[in-house]
Design a protein around this motif. Structure first.
Motif: not given
Lengths: 306, 282
Positions: B17-20, B263-266
């Motif tokens: 989420x932080x990366x996005x 996006x995969x992790x979230x």
């Protein structure tokens, strides 16, 4: 069973027919004129028109398609516009290299993915398990061209362990196969982990333990084979992914397979080759899916035939 | 809100989420935070021999073959990836849901025809289809998004179809029918809400696939066209020199991997949160 197979094979034929119609129409819409590509920029209008007639490209599209289809039913994929050769011969010449790459890629993804998945499941929630699952996530998030170029940089340019691209012996195949297999290894490791965890909870595992079998025997003889089945059944679906993958991987490594053939054909608007490769690829994909369904059927008799 | 809180509790999802959020900020604020103009070829951006500058020094991440600032091109490239990722995947999820739900709810001949068409599209190698489509239309940002959507809706349609069919056979739908609910009411009040979790999960996970496909098309030279920066076409433009200038592949490659990973992790966390029966499954 025989009726089911017959129906599925009929479906395969219909799907291939549909694929050929759609591809033909799409290629017909290409803005680039294949005749101009063949004749060259300096050719006179008369030359261009005579080539167009010769190839039958002056006919309406449904007549052109009809000619193609009748040829196809006689096993004729047509002739390449640019390379003066039969498309079937060109594909047959390139197929062994691509198959070699795909088999090596499947081996790579299975060996890496399954061993990671089994290890993770046996050490559930340990720090290694967490680390492996993060690695699996990274593997499915990495585009093949980046993986390929980075592997080339580290292992071919810097360390010099492998040749920089090309085709030949075992040393040439390792980096491209890893590139092709890494994404799948990510998926397989996650699937294998959950499949193993699922099997390890089953009663027959408890029974095997209660019988006093060694931990190794319980895992190797009872857990792994049962966990493996649903995962292996997915291999049929890999073929579609690999058919896309080889275009990129062959381009990064200069691998002389059908991926390269297609890529060059697209750039030169060599429509018969694009058509032929799409049909062959669709055939492999549909057969792969069919195979996956049949394997699932044999493994789990509870799946009823529709 | 509870969903957001559940996402924040998971370390990996929080990282994603932080990366996005950072990527979205970078994309929105690109002209202000990028150290230089991404199109400007700096006179001092190349060595005397005409080679690109390595990272460090005046240009933080180095320069590309034309002497342009790599960091600025990467920051502007985030716009390309996110716009295409979100738009293409949004369209794909919409087309896929529409076809899958229609086929699953109405069944009969129209449903069968729609699903046979979906099967047909599944037989195409995705990348090959995208390449041919990209060759037909002149590639621009929105065309690339459309091409990716046209390739990616198929999976969504299949899953939406299966889910709709299994929902339609559940008892509460039979109860609705016997109470005299209209088809529209059944669809929108009883079936659609149950499909929402899947739409959310695909809306997130699919962006990762889309980002990767855009990068691949741009790497092959048929996606977003230079000089507009995209992480894929930065590698395409500079790959011949990767042995002497590896940073020109490494940093854009890293950017693609980290955004797709986020996006995969979230998406994966959302799947676990929204569908507890899937917990631990892939």
């Amino acid at each position: 069973m025989a009726a089911y197979l017959l129906r599925r094979l009929l479906e395969v034929v219909l799907i291939l027919f549909g694929v050929s119609v759609i591809t033909y129409l799409l290629l017909y819409l290409l803005p680039a004129d294949p005749v101009r590509q063949i004749a060259g920029r300096s050719a006179s209008q008369e030359t261009v028109e005579s080539i167009r007639r010769q190839l039958g490209l002056d006919l309406p599209v449904y007549q052109q398609y009809w000619r193609y289809l009748t040829g196809l039913l006689h096993g004729d994929l047509g002739r390449s516009y640019i390379q003066r050769s039969e498309v079937s011969a060109l594909i047959a010449g390139r197929l062994p290299a691509s198959l070699q790459l795909m088999v090596a890629g499947i081996l790579a993804e299975l060996v890496l993915g399954l061993s990671m998945g089994i290890y993770s499941a046996l050490h559930r929630n340990s720090s290694t398990d967490n680390a492996l699952m993060v690695i699996a996530f990274i593997a499915v998030s990495a585009p093949q061209f980046v993986v390929g170029i980075l592997l080339l940089y580290v292992f071919a340019v810097k360390l010099g362990w492998f040749p920089i691209g090309g085709y030949g012996d075992l040393r040439h195949v390792i980096l491209p196969a890893l590139t092709l297999g890494i994404m799948g290894a990510g998926w397989y490791s996650r699937m294998m982990r959950s499949s193993m965890l699922n099997v390890l909870e089953q009663d027959f595992i408890r029974t095997a333990r209660a019988k006093g079998l060694s931990r190794f025997r319980v895992i190797a003889r009872h857990a792994v084979p049962n966990a493996l089945l649903p995962v292996i059944a997915m291999i049929g679906f890999d073929i579609g992914i690999f058919m896309s993958g080889i275009v990129v991987v062959e381009s990064v490594f200069g691998w002389p397979g059908i991926g390269q053939l297609t890529w060059q054909a697209i750039q030169r608007v060599d429509i018969p080759i694009i058509m032929g490769v799409t049909l062959i690829a669709a055939f492999f994909i549909v057969m792969g899916n069919l195979l996956a369904d049949i394997v699932a059927l044999f493994m789990d008799p509870r799946i009823k035939l529709k | 809100m509870t969903i957001l809180r559940a996402v924040l509790r998971r370390k990996l999802a929080l990282f994603g989420l932080v990366v996005i959020v950072l990527a979205v900020l970078a994309a929105l604020l690109a002209p202000w935070i990028a150290p230089a103009d991404p199109y400007r070829q700096f006179f001092d951006g190349l060595t005397l021999q005409g080679a690109p500058l390595p990272p460090g020094g005046d240009f933080i991440l180095g320069t590309d073959l034309l002497g342009r600032d790599l960091l600025s091109r990467l920051i502007h490239g985030a716009r390309t990836s996110l716009v295409i990722g979100v738009a293409a995947n949004g369209i794909a999820v919409m087309i896929g849901s529409l076809i899958g739900i229609t086929a699953g709810f109405f069944r009969g001949l129209p449903g069968a025809l729609l699903m046979r068409f979906t099967d047909l599209m599944m037989a195409f190698p995705a990348l090959l289809l995208a390449i041919v489509l990209a060759a037909i239309f002149k590639p621009s940002l929105w065309i690339v998004a459309m091409v990716i959507a046209l390739v990616n809706w198929v999976q969504v349609a299949r899953i939406m179809y299966t889910e709709t069919v299994s929902l339609a056979e559940r008892d509460f739908i039979a109860a609705g029918v016997s109470l005299g609910a209209s088809r529209a009411r059944l669809l929108f009040r009883h079936i659609a809400p149950h499909l929402l979790p899947s739409v959310i999960v695909f809306g997130t996970l699919g962006i990762s696939t889309t980002v990767l496909l855009e990068a691949t098309l741009s790497y092959l030279g048929i996606g977003v066209q230079p000089p507009t920066p995209s992480w894929g076409n930065i590698i395409f433009e500079n790959q011949t020199y990767f042995a002497s200038a590896p940073w020109l592949v490494f940093f854009p490659g890293l950017a693609i991997i980290i955004l797709a990973l986020a996006f995969n992790l979230v998406g994966d966390a959302l799947r676990e949160i929204l569908d507890p029966t899937m917990k631990g499954k892939f």
